[in-house]
Design an enzyme around this catalytic site. Structure first.
Site, PDB file in Angstrom:
ATOM      1  N   HIS A  44      -2.958   0.188   4.714  1.00 41.24           N
ATOM      2  CA  HIS A  44      -2.739   0.978   5.917  1.00 41.24           C
ATOM      3  C   HIS A  44      -3.005   0.178   7.194  1.00 41.24           C
ATOM      4  O   HIS A  44      -2.352   0.399   8.208  1.00 41.24           O
ATOM      5  CB  HIS A  44      -3.638   2.216   5.881  1.00 41.24           C
ATOM      6  N   SER A  50       0.538   5.418  12.312  1.00 44.80           N
ATOM      7  CA  SER A  50      -0.020   6.410  11.403  1.00 44.80           C
ATOM      8  C   SER A  50       0.336   7.806  11.912  1.00 44.80           C
ATOM      9  O   SER A  50       1.514   8.128  12.045  1.00 44.80           O
ATOM     10  CB  SER A  50      -1.531   6.209  11.266  1.00 44.80           C
ATOM     11  N   ASP A  90      -0.063   0.896   1.068  1.00 50.00           N
ATOM     12  CA  ASP A  90      -0.732   1.892   1.908  1.00 50.00           C
ATOM     13  C   ASP A  90      -0.924   3.180   1.115  1.00 50.00           C
ATOM     14  O   ASP A  90       0.022   3.740   0.567  1.00 50.00           O
ATOM     15  CB  ASP A  90       0.124   2.159   3.151  1.00 50.00           C
TER      16      ASP A  90
END
Length: 715
Positions: free
Chosen positions: A682, A564, A650
């Site tokens: 995600h 991320s 995501d």
């Protein structure tokens, strides 16, 4: 987009798919950038989907020889995990609540059992592969709910105070939009009430007559709090709070005392809370402290000396690391009492109030701490532990009048352990330690702290763990260096069963606690965001150089990992210092950061401006972000092996970012692989076995990149 018939790209096993170049002009602040791969953003395009599938086929072909190792790692994770297991039951009302897993099933089963002795606060001890407690009642079986779906995630789970109704919400796409349902526990039947497209965190009011939930706007920002009357049509639901400022999200909760319902609106630097007496759920919420830019605060209700008080942890008035004050609940903007003053060496994180004591959580010297403050005593009593690195925190404490505190403890070498602390005596009751099957011996492993020196002289902590009998400090060994460094999120030392598959092959695992995280306090975060964001990247490079210079590893054996915002870190360090790494694993990586933060229509973008800056309206921020955004800074150098892992659904970091990045890397001859989960969000795939397979895939690649197994097939 192109018109006419689509011809999917066809790739031979060792021929990388080449994304077509379709120039797209982006112009801001008199700067023009030509993006050849913006067309990959259209996730509904057959051409885009065909390209992603071709990338997946190429990645599987290139890593085909790792399949035996992947299967071996998966088998190791599975063999070390107690598959039929039971969480430590949590007391709420007249029941013990717990979740259990069953061998062969992907998801948990949520249960409760009656408490036979209402006066006994001692939680039942869990041993072996215990199936459940006497009198068990299944509330929700996630395996049943997940049937027929490739993805399943539970976003809300709450019980009415009388214990007769269950509220739950599920996401079956991975896009973090949940559908709420209400179940009558006695019959197991759902009520007609169904509320789609909500965010996580719905709950009942104490009467059980109403539920409160939040919905999101087109940018996936939770922006509105609603009240729903059980049994009423959804179109009669009342919007009780709407946040028009696109920088702010909203959430709803209730104090442990069940006295107040709480709405919180917050950006990453500013918060505002509103309260409502929970006995009047249709009343009006009132503000605690009006929002003030760059001031954050959290509110907890306590009863001290018979008076309703609000405990407020805040960073106003120069209290950078936060301080704790109390105010009268009837007049929260009145006179404040100082309870814990600001300390530049201690980052105060939270306070939990109970009928007879407070629990305070904070950070000191880069580690989490837990302390108790009894109402009849003076000062804090900190819990002490005898390991050099650890993480501790309270959890599973819903009852207002409980005499014990449930807390968890873990370290790199100690599996997750759950205790009850008897507050009156200080006695610790060991309730359960995460089982590690197959004869795990913690004495075989060493954990230690190192300090790197950053470019500006700042000392940056590094946490390491390795097997004593396989690694000798000073003799280089394969090393995986993990980093994150954003949102003041701290990466604390913790145990991982899957990680043993690396350590037991002679690999060192390390965490670089870089600026932008919160390990060393609020200033640590503030000097790694917006116009100081490059510190995050250069700190990680300094940590890599330190483990090399200190003799722990070599560039040919060092692999970096981040996900991320940590994936942005991976992309940035790949450009800054590719010569230091043999491989880089980037999971759901935020590598096209400038493009995303320039577009306020994308999910969560405006909220992110407090973290990264606003490049849309600020030329300095634009230039600064462009100087480090990975996609814009790919250059003709010798890159390490790169694996980018992403998910099609995501909503936080869109799959298009790593897809563009890999395409750009291929232009300069980099050996980069892209793996896209086509039915996930995600957090990656859902289901524990699927997650183990995903982790095994990544770890096999890491071992190969570090030289412990061939990284690609030559056949």
């Amino acid at each position: 987009m192109t018109s006419g018939p689509i011809t999917p790209p066809v790739a031979a096993p060792h021929t990388a798919p080449l994304a077509a170049k379709k120039p797209h002009r982006r112009e801001h602040h008199n700067d023009v950038y030509i993006d050849d791969y913006e067309w990959l953003r259209d996730k509904d395009s057959p051409e885009v989907l065909a390209h992603l599938e071709a990338e997946n086929s190429y990645t599987m072909a290139r890593t085909q020889n790792q399949e035996p190792l992947r299967q071996q790692i998966f088998d190791e994770i599975k063999s070390r995990t107690q598959e039929t297991d039971l969480s430590v039951p949590v007391r709420r009302g007249n029941y013990w609540y717990y979740t259990r897993t069953v061998e062969g099933q992907e998801y948990g089963i949520h249960c409760r059992a009656p408490i036979n002795d209402q006066g006994d606060w001692a939680a039942p001890l869990i041993s072996g592969d215990q199936i459940g407690l006497a009198g068990e009642q299944i509330l929700l079986d996630d395996n049943v709910e997940a049937e027929g779906h490739d993805f399943f995630s539970l976003g809300s789970f709450d019980l009415s105070d009388d214990g007769t109704q269950l509220l739950y919400a599920v996401d079956i796409e991975g896009d973090e939009r949940y559908t709420i349902r209400i179940r009558t526990i006695a019959t197991g039947e759902n009520l007609p009430d169904t509320i789609p497209n909500t965010s996580a965190g719905a709950l009942f009011d104490p009467s059980g007559r109403y539920l409160f939930y939040t919905t999101v706007d087109d940018a996936w920002r939770p922006d509105t709090v609603w009240r729903h009357e059980i049994g009423a049509a959804r179109d009669t639901d009342t919007s009780i709070f709407h946040e028009p400022d696109e920088r702010f999200w909203v959430g709803v909760g209730i104090t442990r005392s069940r006295k107040f319902l709480v709405i919180e609106a917050g950006s990453s630097v500013t918060t505002e809370s509103w309260l409502l007496d929970a006995s009047d759920p249709t009343g009006d919420f009132t503000v605690v402290w009006p929002r003030h830019d760059n001031t954050e605060y959290d509110v907890e209700h306590a009863i001290i000396d018979g008076e309703d008080r609000l405990l407020i942890v805040h960073n106003g008035g120069g209290a950078v690391n936060f301080e704790l004050v109390s105010v009268a609940a009837r007049d929260p903007q009145g006179t404040q009492r100082m309870l814990l003053p600001h300390d530049p060496q201690i980052r105060l994180e939270s306070v939990d109030a109970f009928a007879d004591f407070l629990v305070v959580e904070y950070r000191r010297d880069g580690l989490t701490r837990l302390a108790i403050d009894r109402h009849d005593a003076k000062g804090l009593t900190e819990l002490e532990f005898d390991e050099p690195l650890f993480a501790v925190g309270s959890a599973g404490n819903p009852e207002w009048t409980q005499p014990t505190i449930r807390f968890g403890f873990t370290s790199f070498v100690t599996p997750s352990t759950v205790y009850d602390l008897v507050v009156a005596t200080g006695e610790r009751r060991l309730l359960k330690q995460q089982p590690v099957l197959g004869g795990y011996d913690p004495t075989l492993y060493e954990q230690r702290r190192e300090w790197a020196t950053a470019k500006d002289g700042t000392r940056v902590p590094i946490s390491l763990v390795y097997r004593r009998d396989l690694v000798t400090p000073g003799t280089p060994a394969p090393t995986l260096l993990y980093g994150y460094g954003s949102y003041e999120h701290s990466i604390d030392p913790g145990f991982g069963i899957a990680r043993l598959s690396l350590l037991d092959r002679g690999m060192i695992f390390a965490i670089a606690h870089v600026r932008g995280g919160g390990e060393l306090g609020r200033t640590w975060y503030e000097t790694g965001k917006t116009l100081t964001k490059r510190n995050t990247f250069t700190d990680f490079v300094s940590c890599a150089r330190h483990v090399i210079d200190a003799g722990f590893t070599t560039p040919d054996q060092l692999v970096a990992e981040g996900g991320s915002a940590g994936g942005l870190l991976m992309g940035a360090v790949a450009n800054l210092a590719p010569e230091l790494f043999a491989g880089i694993l980037a999971e759901v990586p935020f590598v096209d950061a400038l493009t995303s933060i320039l577009d306020p229509s994308l999910p969560l973008t405006v909220i992110e401006w407090d973290e990264w800056g606003d490049p849309l309206h600020d030329a300095e921020v634009y230039a600064y972000m462009k100087s480090y955004s990975p996609v814009e800074n790919v250059r003709a150098v010798a890159y390490p092996l790169i694996l980018a892992v992403t998910s099609l659904n995501d909503t936080r970091v869109l799959y298009v970012e790593p897809a563009k990045w890999v395409a750009k890397l291929r232009e300069v001859g980099a050996d980069a692989l892209l793996k896209t989960e086509m039915s996930a969000g995600h957090g990656g795939v859902s289901g524990r076995y699927s997650a183990w397979h995903e982790r095994a895939f990544n770890y096999a690649w890491v071992l190969g990149a570090a030289g412990l197994n061939p990284s690609e097939s030559d056949s």
